[in-house]
Design an enzyme around this catalytic site. Structure first.
Site, mmCIF file in Angstrom:
data_model
loop_
_atom_site.group_PDB
_atom_site.id
_atom_site.type_symbol
_atom_site.label_atom_id
_atom_site.label_comp_id
_atom_site.label_asym_id
_atom_site.label_seq_id
_atom_site.Cartn_x
_atom_site.Cartn_y
_atom_site.Cartn_z
ATOM 1 N N THR A 28 0.832 -1.203 0.000
ATOM 2 C CA THR A 28 0.000 0.000 0.000
ATOM 3 C C THR A 28 0.867 1.255 0.000
ATOM 4 O O THR A 28 1.760 1.402 0.831
ATOM 5 C CB THR A 28 -0.898 0.022 1.250
ATOM 6 O OG1 THR A 28 -1.708 -1.146 1.263
ATOM 7 C CG2 THR A 28 -1.776 1.265 1.280
ATOM 8 N N SER A 94 2.984 -6.990 2.095
ATOM 9 C CA SER A 94 1.852 -6.323 2.723
ATOM 10 C C SER A 94 0.586 -6.529 1.887
ATOM 11 O O SER A 94 0.170 -7.666 1.680
ATOM 12 C CB SER A 94 2.189 -4.845 2.956
ATOM 13 O OG SER A 94 1.337 -4.273 3.904
ATOM 14 N N LEU A 95 -0.061 -5.467 1.400
ATOM 15 C CA LEU A 95 -1.209 -5.660 0.508
ATOM 16 C C LEU A 95 -0.798 -6.499 -0.696
ATOM 17 O O LEU A 95 -1.569 -7.325 -1.183
ATOM 18 C CB LEU A 95 -1.774 -4.315 0.059
ATOM 19 C CG LEU A 95 -2.924 -4.356 -0.951
ATOM 20 C CD1 LEU A 95 -4.105 -5.160 -0.427
ATOM 21 C CD2 LEU A 95 -3.358 -2.937 -1.337
ATOM 22 N N ASP A 215 7.209 -5.293 13.896
ATOM 23 C CA ASP A 215 6.220 -4.739 12.973
ATOM 24 C C ASP A 215 5.020 -4.192 13.743
ATOM 25 O O ASP A 215 4.306 -4.944 14.405
ATOM 26 C CB ASP A 215 5.779 -5.833 11.997
ATOM 27 C CG ASP A 215 5.011 -5.303 10.813
ATOM 28 O OD1 ASP A 215 4.483 -4.183 10.887
ATOM 29 O OD2 ASP A 215 4.956 -6.013 9.794
ATOM 30 N N HIS A 242 7.975 -3.273 9.656
ATOM 31 C CA HIS A 242 7.202 -3.738 8.508
ATOM 32 C C HIS A 242 7.984 -3.600 7.204
ATOM 33 O O HIS A 242 7.892 -4.452 6.322
ATOM 34 C CB HIS A 242 5.900 -2.934 8.431
ATOM 35 C CG HIS A 242 4.913 -3.451 7.436
ATOM 36 N ND1 HIS A 242 4.338 -4.703 7.524
ATOM 37 C CD2 HIS A 242 4.381 -2.883 6.309
ATOM 38 C CE1 HIS A 242 3.494 -4.882 6.527
ATOM 39 N NE2 HIS A 242 3.518 -3.799 5.765
#
Length: 265
Positions: A28, A94-95, A215, A242
């Site tokens: 993202t 992530s996304l 994270d 992250h």
């Protein structure tokens, strides 16, 4: 940079190196260059590296509508096919990890192995929903504060402190100036809506899930839940925030290389 048309979107992507296909899917607010560009020299020695910008990021242009995992998965696959890099190993962050899981479940004939970094199954967790809601509020009202929050929750405390006052200021300025904010808001809406639980259970490829010990965006417990949901997954953890591929690129590449190329070596 190359482009491919699919479903009204002109998807931009980069291709580097030679060898088996390796597709990298950003997270993202990121894009092919900000999330992955610094890794290309090492990866392109062994793979044909394909880095798409999915809708809402980078040079990709579309109709501005709502995003879905199906739509982003189709864009990534279209880029890989246009690059002639199929079948491919697949890395999602992530996304992008959710999109990678969607591809592995729905396009199994194209995928060899999968690496999921900072992954989550859905946006239903109350803390996660509060975080993504705050992101959307700050995207609309205070982008400097949003950049500060990304740094605070994206990196481990030690790494962020190590940037120093000037380094932090430069990073904030770069995020504010270079980010596609409207695109990021669309992606955050997808973070809130996405659910890949069913897809995770259907993946029949070897999968490495990498959690990040420090994270605060996607706590490692969420990554472990992803690994538990996938039948053939193994789990590893990096001592990072992250943004692990930025914080410890060499350690990340070592995990990736060992998993993707270890058997062949």
């Amino acid at each position: 940079m190359k482009t491919v048309e699919i479903d009204g979107a002109r998807v931009a992507y980069h291709v580097d190196g030679t060898g088996p296909g390796l597709v990298l899917i950003h997270g993202t607010g990121g894009n092919a260059e900000t999330n992955w560009g610094h890794l290309v020299p090492a990866l392109a020695r062994h793979w044909t590296v394909v880095r798409p910008d999915y809708s809402g990021s980078g040079a990709t242009r579309d109709d501005g509508g709502d995003l879905t995992a199906e739509r982003l998965a189709a864009e990534v696959v279209a880029a890989a096919e246009a690059a002639g890099a199929v079948p491919f190993d697949l890395v999602g962050f992530s996304l992008g990890a959710a999109v990678a899981a969607k591809i592995a479940a729905d396009y199994p004939h194209l995928v060899r192995r999968v690496v999921l970094l900072g992954a989550f199954l859905d946006g239903a967790d109350p803390r996660q929903r509060m975080q993504f809601g705050l992101w959307n509020d700050l995207i609309r009202t205070d982008r400097v504060a949003m950049a500060r929050l990304v740094l605070l929750t994206g990196f481990s405390p030690a790494f962020l402190s190590g940037l120093g006052h000037d380094g932090i200021a430069e990073a904030i300025a770069a995020i504010v100036e270079d980010n596609d904010w409207e695109g990021m808001a669309r992606q955050v809406d997808l973070d809130l809506a996405i659910d890949i639980t069913e897809e995770a259970r259907r993946i029949e490829k070897p999968v490495l899930v990498i959690g990040c010990a420090h994270d605060h965006m996607v706590p490692p417990a969420e990554a472990r839940a992803v690994a538990a949901a996938i039948p053939y997954a193994r789990y590893a953890e990096l001592a990072t925030g992250h943004l692990a591929a930025l914080e410890q690129p060499d350690a990340f590449i070592a995990l990736l290389d060992d998993f993707l190329r270890g058997d062949r070596r």
